[in-house]
Each structure stands twice: as C-alpha cells, then as structure tokens.
Design a protein around this motif. Sequence first.
Motif, short mmCIF file in Angstrom:
data_model
loop_
_atom_site.label_atom_id
_atom_site.label_comp_id
_atom_site.label_asym_id
_atom_site.label_seq_id
_atom_site.Cartn_x
_atom_site.Cartn_y
_atom_site.Cartn_z
N VAL A 439 0.86 -1.18 0.00
CA VAL A 439 0.00 0.00 0.00
C VAL A 439 0.90 1.24 0.00
O VAL A 439 1.66 1.46 0.95
CB VAL A 439 -0.92 0.01 1.24
N THR A 440 0.81 2.02 -1.07
CA THR A 440 1.64 3.22 -1.19
C THR A 440 0.77 4.47 -1.14
O THR A 440 -0.06 4.69 -2.04
CB THR A 440 2.45 3.21 -2.50
N PHE A 441 0.93 5.26 -0.11
CA PHE A 441 0.18 6.52 0.02
C PHE A 441 0.92 7.62 -0.73
O PHE A 441 2.09 7.89 -0.45
CB PHE A 441 0.03 6.90 1.49
N LEU A 442 0.25 8.23 -1.68
CA LEU A 442 0.85 9.32 -2.44
C LEU A 442 0.44 10.66 -1.83
O LEU A 442 -0.40 10.73 -0.92
CB LEU A 442 0.40 9.22 -3.90
N ASN A 443 1.02 11.72 -2.32
CA ASN A 443 0.73 13.05 -1.76
C ASN A 443 -0.72 13.44 -2.03
O ASN A 443 -1.29 13.15 -3.08
CB ASN A 443 1.66 14.09 -2.38
N LYS A 444 -1.27 14.11 -1.04
CA LYS A 444 -2.62 14.64 -1.19
C LYS A 444 -2.67 15.61 -2.36
O LYS A 444 -1.72 16.38 -2.59
CB LYS A 444 -3.03 15.34 0.10
N LEU A 445 -3.73 15.56 -3.12
CA LEU A 445 -3.85 16.39 -4.31
C LEU A 445 -3.86 17.87 -3.91
O LEU A 445 -4.65 18.28 -3.04
CB LEU A 445 -5.14 16.05 -5.07
N PRO A 446 -2.97 18.69 -4.49
CA PRO A 446 -2.95 20.12 -4.14
C PRO A 446 -4.22 20.80 -4.64
O PRO A 446 -4.83 20.36 -5.63
CB PRO A 446 -1.71 20.64 -4.88
N PRO A 447 -4.63 21.88 -3.98
CA PRO A 447 -5.89 22.57 -4.35
C PRO A 447 -5.96 22.98 -5.81
O PRO A 447 -7.03 22.94 -6.43
CB PRO A 447 -5.90 23.79 -3.42
N GLU A 448 -4.81 23.38 -6.38
CA GLU A 448 -4.84 23.86 -7.77
C GLU A 448 -5.12 22.76 -8.79
O GLU A 448 -5.40 23.05 -9.96
CB GLU A 448 -3.52 24.55 -8.13
N LEU A 449 -5.09 21.50 -8.36
CA LEU A 449 -5.37 20.39 -9.28
C LEU A 449 -6.76 19.78 -9.02
O LEU A 449 -7.07 18.73 -9.55
CB LEU A 449 -4.30 19.31 -9.15
N THR A 450 -7.56 20.43 -8.23
CA THR A 450 -8.90 19.92 -7.91
C THR A 450 -9.97 20.70 -8.68
O THR A 450 -9.69 21.73 -9.31
CB THR A 450 -9.17 20.01 -6.41
N CYS A 451 -11.20 20.24 -8.57
CA CYS A 451 -12.30 20.89 -9.27
C CYS A 451 -12.58 22.29 -8.75
O CYS A 451 -13.08 23.16 -9.48
CB CYS A 451 -13.57 20.04 -9.14
N SER A 452 -12.27 22.55 -7.48
CA SER A 452 -12.53 23.87 -6.91
C SER A 452 -11.66 24.95 -7.56
O SER A 452 -11.96 26.14 -7.45
CB SER A 452 -12.27 23.86 -5.40
N SER A 453 -10.58 24.52 -8.23
CA SER A 453 -9.71 25.48 -8.92
C SER A 453 -10.00 25.55 -10.41
O SER A 453 -9.21 26.10 -11.19
CB SER A 453 -8.24 25.10 -8.71
N GLY A 454 -11.12 24.99 -10.82
CA GLY A 454 -11.53 25.09 -12.22
C GLY A 454 -11.24 23.88 -13.07
O GLY A 454 -11.60 23.83 -14.26
N LYS A 455 -10.58 22.87 -12.50
CA LYS A 455 -10.33 21.64 -13.26
C LYS A 455 -11.64 20.87 -13.42
O LYS A 455 -12.47 20.84 -12.51
CB LYS A 455 -9.31 20.76 -12.54
N SER A 456 -11.79 20.23 -14.56
CA SER A 456 -12.98 19.38 -14.74
C SER A 456 -12.77 18.07 -13.99
O SER A 456 -11.64 17.66 -13.71
CB SER A 456 -13.22 19.09 -16.22
N SER A 457 -13.87 17.41 -13.66
CA SER A 457 -13.77 16.14 -12.92
C SER A 457 -13.00 15.10 -13.72
O SER A 457 -12.27 14.29 -13.16
CB SER A 457 -15.17 15.62 -12.57
N HIS A 458 -13.13 15.13 -15.04
CA HIS A 458 -12.41 14.16 -15.88
C HIS A 458 -10.91 14.45 -15.86
O HIS A 458 -10.09 13.51 -15.86
CB HIS A 458 -12.95 14.21 -17.30
N GLU A 459 -10.54 15.71 -15.84
CA GLU A 459 -9.12 16.05 -15.76
C GLU A 459 -8.51 15.57 -14.45
O GLU A 459 -7.40 15.03 -14.42
CB GLU A 459 -8.94 17.57 -15.89
N VAL A 460 -9.26 15.74 -13.36
CA VAL A 460 -8.78 15.30 -12.05
C VAL A 460 -8.65 13.78 -12.02
O VAL A 460 -7.64 13.23 -11.56
CB VAL A 460 -9.72 15.79 -10.93
#
Length: 510
Positions: A439-460
Amino acid sequence: MGTSTTNMSTVFPTVGKCSSTGRENHTVVADMDGTLLRGRSSFPYFALVAFEVGGVFRLLFLLLASPIAGFLYYFVSESAGIQVLVFVTFAGMKVSDIESVGRAVLPKFYSSDIHPESWRVFSSCGKRCVLTANPRIMVEAFLKEFLGADMVLGTEIESFKGRATGFVRPPGVLVGKNKADALKKAFGETKPDVGLGDRLTDAPYMALCKEGYMVPAKAGVKAVTGDKLPKPVIFHDGRLVCKPTPLLALLIVLWIPIGFLLACLRIAAGSLLPMPLVYYAFWALGVRVTVKGTPPPPVNKSSAVSGVLFICSHRTLLDPIFLSTALGRPIAAVTYSVSRLSEIISPIKTVRLSRDRATDASMIKKLLQEGDLAICPEGTTCREPFLLRFSALFAELTDQLVPVAMVNRMSMFHGTTARGWKGMDPFYFFMNPSPAYEVTFLNKLPPELTCSSGKSSHEVANYIQRVIAATLSYECTSFTRKDKYRALAGNDGTVAPEKPLLQPNKVMGC
C-alpha cells in the motif's frame, strides 16, 4: 501430454532456416503444442479446464488418469492418450462452460508460451491456419483473437443436450493421417505455402505444403513477450495463477484443504481483532503487508472538516481492508458490487453504489461528513499491470483526495473472478501460502489540481490515474467494467446479453 521427440531433420529442415520476408501473400499451417507453443504437453490446459469447470475433484480425477493417458500415448497411439484426457476432463461438462474457459482463462497461459521462431514465421504470413490435436473448443478463441489465425482445425468433441459426452466426433483426434485429411478438405487442391510441425505424426500434413519446417525440441527457448503479439491479454479469469503442470496440480490438490482452513483463520483474525492489531496478526499468519508513503492523520469528527477520500487502484475486493490495515483504523468503503458473504465477514463498513449518479453523489457526500472514505474508481479489478478508466464522479464531491497505489502478490490462487461466485474471492486470496499487499500513500492532491480550482472532474480523474500508474509502472487504459465483463463473461457485469470480444485498440499511453 508429452510427445515423441523423433528427429525429422532428415526429412524437413528446421524452422530457423525458414525465411520470414516477403510472405504477406503466403499461407502457413502450424501445429500447436511444441510448434506454436514451446511446451509439448497439453496436460496443463486440460487441467485448467478441469479445475475451472469441474473443481478440485475433477482435477484430481485427471491427475489419477494421466498415467493411463501417458501409457496409451507412448505405447499404443497418440490418439488414444488424448482421448483419455478429453473424456476425463470434459465428460458431463456444459459446452458453454468449456467455451467460457477457452475464452477467458486459457489465453493468458497460451500467450505466455509462444515459440519465438514459430511465431516469426507464422506472423509473417498473410493467411494463418492452425491444425491441432487439441479440442477446437479449447483453442479457437485464443488463436483467432490473440494470434490472428484465420482458420482453426482441431479435434471436435461430442455433445448431448448442451453437455460434452467426453467422446470425440469422427474422424477422431486430429493426429497423423487425420490432420492431412482435414487439411485436404479445407484447402482442396490448393497447397499451403508453409507447414510447421514438431513431431513425426505431423509429417503427413507437412508433406502437403510447398515448404515444410520442423520445430526442434530445445530447452531454454524464451517465449515471445506480450508486446510482440497482435493483442495484449489485459483481462483474464480463472483461479489459478500458474500453469498447472502435473506436479503443481498435485500440490494444488493437496494444499486446498490446508489452505482453506488457513484462509478461515486469516479472515477471522481480520474480522474479529481490533484494526490496530490486524497488521501484526496478518504478519504472524503469513500475510505480508508493506506500507509506503505517509498517510494523512484521521479527521477529527467533532470538526466540520470533511473526511479524506482515498482513491485506490483496484486489485481485489480486499483493497479497502488492506488500506485500513495499513492505516491501523477502519475506513469505510463504497463498492459497486460485493457478495452478501463478503459484507458479513468484512471488518469495515461497506456501502453499495446504486449506479444512479445523483443518488451515489449524495451518499458519498454524507459518508465523507462522517469521516474518511475509500473508493476504487475503476469499478472493477484488473490483474495485469494496467489501470482501467477512472470514473470521474468522486472528483466532483470533495477536494480532499489522497491517491493510493495498491498492488498485491499471489502465488497460487487469484482473489478475483468475473465468472464465478464472488463470495469465494477473499477465501481464495487468503488460501495462498504467503499472500502480500503493498500500500503506497501518495501526496494529497494540491488545491490547484482539484475541481474547486476550475479543473474538470475528468481532468482530475485522469491525473490521479496517471499518478498511480506512474508509481506502479502500470499503463493507463480507457477500458471500463463493461469491457472486462464483455470480454470474460459475455455480459456487461449486470445482465447477460451478447458476447462481444475485446477490441485491441483501446490501450493508450499514460
């Protein structure tokens, strides 16, 4: 079964002397065992059918009958030996079940044993025919879908009311003269350009070809790698991890009762012990759990902060349980489908998705308000080093996203199935002598790569798929749950209509 190693080099040159250039308009006819395949024994493939359709007792009967088949094969006739294998393996089985194993299980094992020299010649010809003593029902799906064969001439089995009788249709097993007669019937007066074989009984049909080449038995020949074949085997089914040679088949038969008791003990430990102790209990019971990366701390339920959504790659239905084991605390999980038995023995809360987008979104949001949650957006498992398409719904519901790369190791049994009863999946996984999860835990997604920053759900979703794939050195695909079940079970995972086969052009780079 094994074959005679009679040297035909005095009659036919070896396949290494056959040119593979300029054969785009040529026709090739090849035998299967020992020619297209490196292995000269067909026992492992009969054993796979016996186990996958008839279970461990059918496999045991085949093992007991194999010495008789071997004696007949070597001292009476090749045909008699093969008929024993056919009878013991097929008698009473549904023809549809045999076809299912030929489509979903055998291609994985066949494709890992392709002879490089035979494939060099076979693949260079524009028209490809396989002439084999194997039952056609076992080999046709693989040869046509994965090797591009245009014609498959094999032994035909008798059936009655949809079930195999165990006998073969006239003219009998396709060996020797029967192979030559089948070739004449299929091609008439036209002579195929190239004939490939590996034993003396192949000589009659090879003599009917313009050129004949033998494939000598040679130890240490490396099989053709999957990337050299026309189509990779991405989806496959069946419980057995390794090709069951007679010795391995015997070990499987002897291990199953021991393994089942061990699996029950391991499942009981995971279900009944407090989650902080499960990690240590698994290690004591031979289950290896490796944790990499730094997981986020648990969310304080008294605060108004939403829980973390763990985005996991999907290897078995046990993924959320091993995620919880790695964290030392139970993490609820949403699932697309899980058996009632799996729900009962699960040490964590599982919630079924309804497949209605609005309903599922509302439910996931509610669960995140209660704490951390795990989801496998692929929607189904994949055994090979590929990631299926990620459903994008999760990206719309929260910005607290932590990718988790899950990978496991099984030495004897697969812990997933598309055709069988899913309730046995955890038992088969834990029946392995020493199963392992990483089980490898990766870094939490930064805010600028989430939908709240304008990214589409498919992009995320696509970004997280690529990140997990890069961590595991896997390849991204656009395949979905429906693609898998259509390829393996002939349905879309919910109903059972047509049986479309997997198309090869959906693999894409990350």
